[in-house]
Design a protein around this motif. Structure first.
Motif, short mmCIF file in Angstrom:
data_model
loop_
_atom_site.label_atom_id
_atom_site.label_comp_id
_atom_site.label_asym_id
_atom_site.label_seq_id
_atom_site.Cartn_x
_atom_site.Cartn_y
_atom_site.Cartn_z
N ILE A 174 -18.24 27.48 -85.75
CA ILE A 174 -19.42 26.86 -86.37
C ILE A 174 -20.63 27.04 -85.47
N LYS A 175 -20.44 26.85 -84.18
CA LYS A 175 -21.54 27.01 -83.23
C LYS A 175 -22.07 28.43 -83.24
N ALA A 176 -21.17 29.41 -83.28
CA ALA A 176 -21.58 30.82 -83.31
C ALA A 176 -22.31 31.16 -84.60
N ALA A 177 -21.83 30.60 -85.72
CA ALA A 177 -22.48 30.86 -87.01
C ALA A 177 -23.89 30.28 -87.04
N LEU A 178 -24.07 29.09 -86.50
CA LEU A 178 -25.39 28.47 -86.47
C LEU A 178 -26.34 29.28 -85.58
N GLU A 179 -25.86 29.74 -84.44
CA GLU A 179 -26.71 30.53 -83.56
C GLU A 179 -27.08 31.87 -84.20
N LYS A 180 -26.16 32.45 -84.95
CA LYS A 180 -26.44 33.69 -85.67
C LYS A 180 -27.55 33.49 -86.69
N ASP A 349 -19.36 39.71 -84.50
CA ASP A 349 -19.82 38.33 -84.36
C ASP A 349 -18.78 37.39 -83.76
N THR A 350 -17.61 37.91 -83.35
CA THR A 350 -16.59 37.04 -82.76
C THR A 350 -17.16 36.28 -81.57
N PHE A 351 -16.78 35.03 -81.43
CA PHE A 351 -17.30 34.25 -80.30
C PHE A 351 -16.56 34.55 -79.01
N GLY A 352 -15.50 35.36 -79.09
CA GLY A 352 -14.78 35.72 -77.88
C GLY A 352 -13.30 35.45 -77.99
N ARG A 353 -12.76 34.75 -77.03
CA ARG A 353 -11.32 34.63 -76.90
C ARG A 353 -10.95 33.19 -76.54
N MET A 354 -9.88 32.68 -77.13
CA MET A 354 -9.40 31.33 -76.83
C MET A 354 -8.31 31.32 -75.76
#
Length: 524
Positions: A174-180, A349-354
């Motif tokens: 959600i955070k990544a989508a909002l920043e995008k 757009d992946t936020f990275g790795r968990m």
């Protein structure tokens, strides 16, 4: 139990059970008293003989141990007996009903364990070349497919290691989508009172400000209050459905529509998916992200029997932001493990790795086995039987225990009671401790916080009517004793290896390090 120079000394010199004499050992038939391992061992001896070493010097340099390690020396039989005796003091789902609410402690079919132990699954290594683990990746890929299918979502992140880890994954999406979208200024996450306690903690950990949304008198989200709070600073709402009052959030679609209209996202805590699997698809209710506790819905081991696994299903709006790695099945049947962010890929757009690797292989194998062995009709019956059992408990006890939401319609997977109506001075803790004497692990206590003195009971779908009747009878008996002011409840449990402990003192001043005590003090 302690040891002194004359041998074993019983812990309790006076009997508890109707004047029966104390035993020399402290044992009570098959209820074996067991001392600490430091009390039965001797750090000056060893249980194994080693030949004298002829290696000159040490390769450890200044890391060489400079003092004795201080561990007790026990032989193999002594060690095995010690830990086996301790294990007999555990309660387990293989012993009886485990009524923890919001935890879904249910039977783990042995078929799951058999499949997880197959060579190729049990001994697979995360660093093996992809071409050598196509079968294992196929399990991950197929489980991902069914999780998406069962939830009506677009994508899934398989790597999160537990429910709270999955929550963090969804919030980071959600955070990544909002920043995008250029809306990183949205910093508020709304969390209803009926949500799981990890929800606000996760949002705060991810850098959001948390605000509560009240519950209505019938234990559900106050839709009007939520709509009134929505605005340009709200990033998301984290809602648990079914919620921790054991109730289905009937307005979830309206909530989703309102949050989306205000520019936010909807995170659903899927810990209670066991109550609706096969019957309700969260994606159809407007959910954007939801973690699934595989141990709760799909019968993989829970707690110390883990490890945990919390895949996160994602809506079309959030799927592009999901973490790496993920599996991709190509037209020729080959399965790729997508692990890197490289130019030209279709996941920019992946936020990275968990996590470092792909997730919990053993849990994936067990969960897929459970899904395929049940089929669509079996999974639907899981939800139906779980709800039936919970409502049976609710209606069987509502005349004895206070059931604050009994008038709100049928419950879902769990029934909630309170300590209202007990005799003065008696509370939930007395009920719980007395259940131990009855041979049951206590239910969840004092949660959710919206109910004073809460007792949250989840029977799951794997319990028989006979087993539930026995539990209901035990709980009814204890509740009636508490209503009558039976003072013996205040010192329960009486038949457990240890009597009631001072849990507040234990939490504030835990003894974490063994220190040898003088014999006179040890005997006290």
């Amino acid at each position: 139990m302690t040891i002194n120079q004359s041998g074993w000394k019983p812990t309790a010199p006076e009997a508890k059970d109707g004047g029966a004499p104390a035993t020399f050992t402290g044992n009570r038939a098959l209820m074996l008293e067991e001392a600490l391992i430091f009390e039965i061992g001797d750090d000056k001896t060893t249980g194994v003989d080693f030949p004298a070493g002829d290696v000159a010097g040490s390769r450890l340099g200044d890391l060489t141990r400079k003092a004795p390690i201080g561990l007790p020396g026990l032989s193999e039989p002594e060690t095995i007996r010690h830990y086996t005796r301790l294990s007999r003091q555990n309660y387990a789902i293989d012993l009886g009903l485990f009524p923890l609410g919001s935890c879904t402690m249910k039977h783990n079919p042995r078929l799951n364990e058999k499949m997880a132990r197959l060579p190729g699954f049990a001994d697979v290594h995360p660093l093996q070349p992809v071409d050598t683990v196509q079968g294992a990746l196929g399990v991950i890929n197929e489980l991902a497919f069914w999780l998406i299918e069962l939830t009506g979502m677009e994508g899934v992140a398989m790597s999160p290691k537990a429910g709270a880890h999955g929550e963090l994954c969804g919030i980071l999406c959600i955070k990544a989508a909002l920043e995008k979208r250029g809306e990183g200024h949205r910093k508020v996450v709304l969390v209803p009172e009926s949500a799981h306690g990890t929800n606000p903690a996760t949002a705060a950990f991810a850098g959001f400000t948390v605000e509560d949304i009240p519950a209505t008198a019938d234990g559900r989200v106050d839709l009007a209050a939520l709509e009134a709070r929505l605005g340009p600073d709200v990033a998301a709402v984290m809602i648990t459905n079914p919620n921790t009052c054991g109730l289905f959030e009937r307005d979830l679609k309206k909530i989703s529509d309102a949050v989306h209209a205000a520019g936010g996202y909807v995170y659903c805590d899927g810990a209670n998916f066991n109550a609706i699997v096969g019957r309700v698809r969260p994606g159809d209710l407007g959910v954007d992200a939801m973690h699934i506790n595989l141990h709760k819905t799909f019968s993989t081991p829970h707690g110390g029997g883990g490890p945990g696994s919390g895949p996160v299903v994602l809506s079309k709006a959030l799927a592009p932001f999901g973490p790496l790695p993920f599996t991709a099945r190509h037209a020729d049947g080959h399965i790729q493990l997508v692990e890197e962010e490289t130019a030209g890929d279709d996941h920019p757009d992946t936020f990275g790795r968990m996590t470092a690797f792909h997730g919990q292989m053993g849990m994936f194998t067990r969960a897929l086995t459970y899904i395929l062995s049940h089929g669509a009709d079996g999974l639907r019956q899981v939800a139906e039987d779980a709800v039936l059992n919970a409502n049976y408990i609710l209606r069987s006890l509502e005349d004895t225990l206070d059931a604050p939401f009994a008038g709100s319609g049928p419950c879902m997977h769990e029934a909630i009671f309170s300590d209202a109506g007990l005799a003065e001075g008696f509370s939930t803790i007395d009920i719980a401790k007395a259940l131990i004497d009855e041979g049951f692990h206590p239910m969840t206590m004092y949660f959710p916080l919206v109910v004073h003195g809460a007792m949250l009971v989840e029977p799951t779908e794997t319990e028989s009517k006979a087993g539930i009747d026995q539990f209901v009878g035990a709980l009814r008996s204890v509740a009636e004793r508490a209503k009558a002011g039976d003072q013996s409840l205040k010192t329960a449990p009486h038949f457990a290896p240890r009597a009631r402990l001072d849990e507040t003192l234990a939490a504030r001043k835990p003894v974490l390090v063994w220190k040898e005590r003088p014999l006179a003090q040890a005997a006290e």
